[in-house]
Design a protein around this motif. Structure first.
Motif, short mmCIF file in Angstrom:
data_model
loop_
_atom_site.label_atom_id
_atom_site.label_comp_id
_atom_site.label_asym_id
_atom_site.label_seq_id
_atom_site.Cartn_x
_atom_site.Cartn_y
_atom_site.Cartn_z
N GLY A 27 -9.44 22.35 4.89
CA GLY A 27 -9.11 21.78 3.58
C GLY A 27 -8.28 20.51 3.63
N TYR A 28 -8.29 19.80 4.76
CA TYR A 28 -7.50 18.58 4.91
C TYR A 28 -8.40 17.37 5.13
N MET A 29 -7.90 16.20 4.73
CA MET A 29 -8.59 14.94 4.95
C MET A 29 -7.66 14.04 5.76
N ALA A 30 -8.22 13.32 6.72
CA ALA A 30 -7.42 12.44 7.58
C ALA A 30 -6.91 11.25 6.79
N MET A 31 -5.59 11.01 6.88
CA MET A 31 -4.98 9.88 6.18
C MET A 31 -4.13 9.02 7.12
N GLY A 32 -4.10 9.37 8.39
CA GLY A 32 -3.34 8.59 9.36
C GLY A 32 -3.74 9.00 10.76
N ARG A 33 -3.46 8.12 11.70
CA ARG A 33 -3.80 8.39 13.09
C ARG A 33 -2.73 7.79 13.98
N LYS A 34 -2.37 8.51 15.05
CA LYS A 34 -1.47 7.94 16.03
C LYS A 34 -1.92 8.38 17.42
N GLU A 35 -1.63 7.53 18.39
CA GLU A 35 -1.99 7.81 19.77
C GLU A 35 -0.76 7.65 20.65
N GLU A 36 -0.66 8.50 21.66
CA GLU A 36 0.44 8.43 22.62
C GLU A 36 -0.14 8.61 24.02
N PRO A 37 0.30 7.80 24.98
CA PRO A 37 -0.15 8.03 26.35
C PRO A 37 0.55 9.25 26.94
N VAL A 38 -0.16 9.98 27.79
CA VAL A 38 0.41 11.13 28.49
C VAL A 38 0.41 10.79 29.97
N PHE A 39 1.58 10.93 30.59
CA PHE A 39 1.74 10.63 32.00
C PHE A 39 2.13 11.89 32.76
N HIS A 40 1.85 11.89 34.07
CA HIS A 40 2.39 12.91 34.96
C HIS A 40 2.87 12.21 36.23
N LYS A 54 -3.64 12.10 17.48
CA LYS A 54 -3.28 12.99 16.38
C LYS A 54 -3.71 12.35 15.07
N PHE A 55 -4.12 13.20 14.12
CA PHE A 55 -4.46 12.76 12.79
C PHE A 55 -3.55 13.44 11.78
#
Length: 62
Positions: A27-40, A54-55
């Motif tokens: 029941g949700y609609m995407a209204m934003g997006r963000k990206e983050e790099p993942v390191f190890h 993530k949305f």
């Protein structure tokens, strides 16, 4: 009543389209997006692993 907005993370085993479809089913609609790099750490050095996407989902009123 549930939350009006929530962050949905694209899982490692799903595509962006599958995540958006999962949001729609809940029941949700995407209204934003963000990206983050993942390191190890490999041999004491940070190494890029993947991109975390993530949305922000906004609850659709019915």
């Amino acid at each position: 009543m549930g939350k009006k907005q929530i962050w949905f993370e694209v899982e490692e085993n799903e595509t962006i389209e599958q995540c958006l479809e999962r949001m729609k089913k809940e029941g949700y609609m995407a209204m934003g997006r963000k990206e983050e790099p993942v390191f190890h750490v490999v041999n004491g050095e940070p190494t890029y692993l993947r991109q975390k996407v993530k949305f922000k989902g906004i609850l659709l009123e019915e």
